[in-house]
Enzyme design. Structure first.
Site, PDB file in Angstrom:
ATOM      1  N   CYS A 245      37.420  20.276   3.939  1.00  0.00           N
ATOM      2  CA  CYS A 245      37.509  18.935   4.037  1.00  0.00           C
ATOM      3  C   CYS A 245      38.959  18.483   4.461  1.00  0.00           C
ATOM      4  O   CYS A 245      39.348  17.585   3.777  1.00  0.00           O
ATOM      5  CB  CYS A 245      36.907  18.337   2.723  1.00  0.00           C
ATOM      6  SG  CYS A 245      35.584  18.695   2.050  1.00  0.00           S
ATOM      7  N   ALA A 247      40.554  17.123   7.245  1.00  0.00           N
ATOM      8  CA  ALA A 247      40.863  15.766   8.093  1.00  0.00           C
ATOM      9  C   ALA A 247      41.517  14.913   6.666  1.00  0.00           C
ATOM     10  O   ALA A 247      40.837  14.913   5.629  1.00  0.00           O
ATOM     11  CB  ALA A 247      40.026  15.617   8.650  1.00  0.00           C
ATOM     12  N   GLY A 249      44.574  15.985   7.731  1.00  0.00           N
ATOM     13  CA  GLY A 249      45.301  17.087   7.886  1.00  0.00           C
ATOM     14  C   GLY A 249      46.616  17.449   7.527  1.00  0.00           C
ATOM     15  O   GLY A 249      47.250  18.211   7.695  1.00  0.00           O
ATOM     16  N   GLY A 250      47.258  16.262   6.639  1.00  0.00           N
ATOM     17  CA  GLY A 250      48.524  16.584   5.872  1.00  0.00           C
ATOM     18  C   GLY A 250      48.559  17.833   5.409  1.00  0.00           C
ATOM     19  O   GLY A 250      49.609  18.735   5.547  1.00  0.00           O
ATOM     20  N   LYS A 251      47.408  18.300   4.741  1.00  0.00           N
ATOM     21  CA  LYS A 251      47.657  19.748   3.837  1.00  0.00           C
ATOM     22  C   LYS A 251      47.606  20.925   4.630  1.00  0.00           C
ATOM     23  O   LYS A 251      48.099  21.722   4.614  1.00  0.00           O
ATOM     24  CB  LYS A 251      46.570  19.598   2.641  1.00  0.00           C
ATOM     25  CG  LYS A 251      46.984  18.419   1.613  1.00  0.00           C
ATOM     26  CD  LYS A 251      45.697  18.461   0.696  1.00  0.00           C
ATOM     27  CE  LYS A 251      45.538  17.219  -0.199  1.00  0.00           C
ATOM     28  NZ  LYS A 251      45.545  15.804   0.631  1.00  0.00           N
ATOM     29  N   ASP A 266      36.288  20.864   8.430  1.00  0.00           N
ATOM     30  CA  ASP A 266      35.880  19.630   8.439  1.00  0.00           C
ATOM     31  C   ASP A 266      34.713  18.983   9.208  1.00  0.00           C
ATOM     32  O   ASP A 266      34.443  19.807  10.145  1.00  0.00           O
ATOM     33  CB  ASP A 266      36.839  18.577   8.740  1.00  0.00           C
ATOM     34  CG  ASP A 266      36.954  16.858   8.003  1.00  0.00           C
ATOM     35  OD1 ASP A 266      37.373  16.791   6.870  1.00  0.00           O
ATOM     36  OD2 ASP A 266      36.101  16.209   8.454  1.00  0.00           O
ATOM     37  N   ASP A 292      30.159  21.533   8.298  1.00  0.00           N
ATOM     38  CA  ASP A 292      29.857  20.945   6.865  1.00  0.00           C
ATOM     39  C   ASP A 292      30.547  22.309   5.975  1.00  0.00           C
ATOM     40  O   ASP A 292      29.867  23.114   5.914  1.00  0.00           O
ATOM     41  CB  ASP A 292      28.541  20.827   6.411  1.00  0.00           C
ATOM     42  CG  ASP A 292      28.152  20.460   4.905  1.00  0.00           C
ATOM     43  OD1 ASP A 292      28.962  20.525   4.253  1.00  0.00           O
ATOM     44  OD2 ASP A 292      27.013  19.825   4.737  1.00  0.00           O
ATOM     45  N   ASP A 308      40.041  19.533  -1.171  1.00  0.00           N
ATOM     46  CA  ASP A 308      40.460  18.120  -1.450  1.00  0.00           C
ATOM     47  C   ASP A 308      39.054  17.221  -1.112  1.00  0.00           C
ATOM     48  O   ASP A 308      38.805  16.878   0.069  1.00  0.00           O
ATOM     49  CB  ASP A 308      41.599  17.520  -0.406  1.00  0.00           C
ATOM     50  CG  ASP A 308      41.960  15.934  -0.813  1.00  0.00           C
ATOM     51  OD1 ASP A 308      41.278  15.543  -1.629  1.00  0.00           O
ATOM     52  OD2 ASP A 308      43.078  15.847  -0.269  1.00  0.00           O
ATOM     53  N   CYS A 361      41.307  12.182  -4.542  1.00  0.00           N
ATOM     54  CA  CYS A 361      42.279  11.173  -4.654  1.00  0.00           C
ATOM     55  C   CYS A 361      41.378   9.611  -5.460  1.00  0.00           C
ATOM     56  O   CYS A 361      41.437   8.824  -5.096  1.00  0.00           O
ATOM     57  CB  CYS A 361      42.675  10.579  -3.386  1.00  0.00           C
ATOM     58  SG  CYS A 361      41.372  10.305  -2.267  1.00  0.00           S
TER      59      CYS A 361
END
Length: 429
Positions: A245, A247, A249-251, A266, A292, A308, A361
């Site tokens: 998962c 996007a 994409g920071g991680k 993603d 998926d 995430d 989050c």
């Protein structure tokens, strides 16, 4: 702004799509042709107006309910949105009363509701004249938090902490940037504050693409709390890491910058394309898979997995105030089923002795600690690896008694807060 009514007409259309059709604000902004056609100054105004209206919606509706005898519903629902936008300008944005009233009346007329012109004029003039008195000693934290969220947070954190969380949601989030390297240098170049965790923080606003380092991908936008899951994986250099998962994409960029051999997965092709563009801009590489993540079957297992998971997003209300009014308990229950499928599949993809970091989050107990405890009961081959204070500089109070991480929007108040995350580190025997 050359066409003040035109920009407000776009804002009205987007607000209706969010509140009447349940569409996320960012999604509507991304595909709304009228918004894309505005000049940069007008786009910034529309974003600010919408965010403020949604962030203060409870107070706005409370004031309007005091001034309007009959609710504006059915065919008149658009008029209610016009009044919401006008009230936000008068009470919270400092728009001159004559401008807010005039454009709102003209907006009602253009929405083919001429019978509401007199009402809009009278109500907004009253707000422009008596705004402070109308707000009075009302409770902003409570009014701007939907009942279901207030009750769930109070049960999890207690009322004082819930009030602090709700108050933090009323403040626009600062701009957080994750540097690819040379954090000290880029914090100076960007005139930002270097946070203990390595994030560079600047005030919100301004054109991001015009900041130094953007074109060469020296940094990317990422809330300080969102960087923590990667930190908890430790040294990932040369390790095979799956970012499920992934996007926006920071991680993935964090992992690639740390030397990991990353596979980012993603389900959204559009978001994965954006991730690929960001990787290219930063000069980083990763294997990108559009699939998926709960059904993806690679030919190998991984040293580490970062999940995430899709969640209610209630930890990000500072940045996405629309979530408070679009989600409810049924969404949490549905998302928990998705999280469960993803977690169970992630365990299958993890090699023996490998590390899994699970993050959401969300501020909801059911998506965090309660969910994790249920998983550990069902999977005896999985154990929690407690987080140590030295791993989270400046955030020792975010480590729970069980050794997980729970950040709250009310943490680091003197620095502007952070997103709310629940993060757990697990190891497969």
């Amino acid at each position: 702004m050359d066409d003040p009514v035109g920009s407000r007409r776009v804002a009205l259309d987007i607000l209706a799509a969010c509140l009447d059709k349940g569409q996320p604000l960012d999604d509507v902004l991304a595909r709304h042709q009228g918004f894309a056609g505005l000049d940069p100054r007008d786009r910034a105004f529309v974003r600010l107006l919408l965010a403020t209206t949604l962030r203060r919606l409870g107070e706005i509706d409370e004031v309007l309910a005091h001034l309007i005898e009959r609710p504006l519903e059915g065919a008149n629902a658009t008029g209610r949105h016009v009044l919401r936008l006008g009230t936000a300008q008068l009470l919270f944005l400092g728009t001159p009363p004559h401008a807010a009233v005039d454009t709102s009346v003209r907006l009602v007329e253009s929405a083919r509701l001429p019978h509401l012109k007199g009402l809009a004029n009278a109500v907004l003039r009253r707000i422009g004249r008596d705004g402070a008195a109308l707000l009075g000693d009302r409770d902003p934290a409570r009014l701007n938090t939907p009942q279901w969220l207030w009750e769930s947070w109070t049960a999890s954190y207690g009322e004082p902490a819930t009030r602090a969380i709700a108050a933090a949601h009323l403040i626009e989030a600062p701009l957080d940037l994750t540097p690819r390297a040379d954090a000290q240098f880029w914090s100076g170049r960007l005139d930002g504050e270097l946070l203990p965790t390595g994030t560079i923080r600047r005030p919100a606003g301004g054109a991001i693409a015009e900041l130094p380092g953007f074109a060469e991908g020296a940094w990317w936008v990422q809330d300080a709390a969102a960087t923590l899951p990667v930190r908890l994986l430790g040294d990932v250099a040369e390790k095979r890491v799956a970012d499920l998962c992934a996007a926006p994409g920071g991680k993935t960029l964090q992992l690639a910058a740390a030397g990991a051999r990353v596979t980012a997965v993603d389900i959204s092709a559009r978001r994965m394309q954006r991730l690929g563009e960001n990787l290219a801009r930063a000069g980083l590489t990763a294997e990108l898979v559009t699939a998926d993540a709960a059904k993806w079957t690679p030919a190998t297992t991984y040293d580490a997995i970062l999940l995430d998971a899709p969640c209610s997003g209630t930890g990000t209300l500072r940045r996405h105030p629309d979530i408070a009014w679009l989600k409810d308990e049924t969404d949490v229950a549905r998302l928990m089923l998705t999280q469960d499928r993803l977690l169970l599949h992630a365990i299958e993809l993890l090699k023996a002795g490998g590390t899994l970091v699970y993050a959401v989050c969300s501020l909801q107990e059911d998506e965090g600690p309660a969910h994790l405890e249920a998983l550990l009961t069902r999977k005896p081959g999985l154990r929690r690896v407690p987080v140590r204070p030295e791993e989270l500089p400046g955030l020792a109070d975010a480590i729970t008694p069980a050794g997980d991480v729970r950040t709250l929007p009310s943490m680091w108040p003197e620095r502007g807060g952070m997103d709310g995350f629940f993060i757990a580190r697990l190891q497969k025997s």
